[in-house]
Design a protein around this motif. Structure first.
Motif, PDB file in Angstrom:
ATOM      1  N   LEU A  85       0.789  -1.055  -0.028  1.00  0.00           N
ATOM      2  CA  LEU A  85      -0.004   0.160  -0.145  1.00  0.00           C
ATOM      3  C   LEU A  85       0.665   1.235  -0.088  1.00  0.00           C
ATOM      4  O   LEU A  85       0.592   2.178  -0.773  1.00  0.00           O
TER       5      LEU A  85
ATOM      6  N   GLU B 217      -5.633  -1.647  -0.593  1.00  0.00           N
ATOM      7  CA  GLU B 217      -6.214  -1.190   0.563  1.00  0.00           C
ATOM      8  C   GLU B 217      -7.330  -2.338   0.885  1.00  0.00           C
ATOM      9  O   GLU B 217      -7.644  -2.653   2.217  1.00  0.00           O
TER      10      GLU B 217
ATOM     11  N   LYS C   6      -7.680  -4.438   4.313  1.00  0.00           N
ATOM     12  CA  LYS C   6      -8.894  -4.462   5.039  1.00  0.00           C
ATOM     13  C   LYS C   6      -9.491  -5.793   5.296  1.00  0.00           C
ATOM     14  O   LYS C   6     -10.046  -6.207   6.358  1.00  0.00           O
TER      15      LYS C   6
END
Length: 105
Positions: A34, A66, A70
Motif C-alpha cells: 500500500l 487497501e 482491510k
C-alpha cells in the motif's frame, strides 16, 4: 491486560498469539504494498502533465492494496470474536464502550 479483564483462558491466549503471528507477515507485506502504490500514485499526480489513464490505473492498485489489507484485518477481527465466548464478548464490549480507556490503566 485486556485478556485478564475478559477472562481469556490459556488455550485462547495461545490460539490468539498463534493467529496474530500467522497474520502479521501478510499484514506487513500488504502495508508495504500500500505504501509503494500510494507513493507511485503521488508521483504520477505531481507531474506537470498528468496521464489520466495511468493515474486511474495506479489508483486501482492503491484501492486493491487497501481492500486486501482491510479484508485481512476484518478476517482477523472475525476470528478473534469467534474465539471469545459470549460472556467474554460482552465484557470486551463493556470495557471498550468509551473508546477503550480502561485498557490504558
Amino acid at each position: 491486560m485486556a485478556g485478564d479483564q475478559i477472562g481469556l483462558t490459556q488455550d485462547q491466549r495461545e490460539a490468539f498469539r498463534a493467529q496474530v503471528e500467522k497474520t502479521q507477515p501478510r499484514s506487513n507485506e500488504l502495508t508495504e504494498r500500500l505504501t509503494r502504490e500510494t507513493a507511485a500514485l503521488s508521483t504520477l499526480a505531481r507531474q506537470e502533465r498528468v496521464d489520466e489513464a495511468a493515474l486511474t490505473a495506479q489508483l486501482d492498485k492503491v484501492l486493491d492494496a487497501e481492500r486486501d489489507l482491510k479484508h485481512l484485518h476484518i478476517g482477523l477481527l472475525a476470528w478473534i470474536k469467534n474465539l471469545l465466548t459470549p460472556e467474554q464478548q460482552a465484557k470486551l464490549k463493556e470495557i471498550t464502550k468509551d473508546g477503550g480507556a480502561p485498557f490504558a490503566e
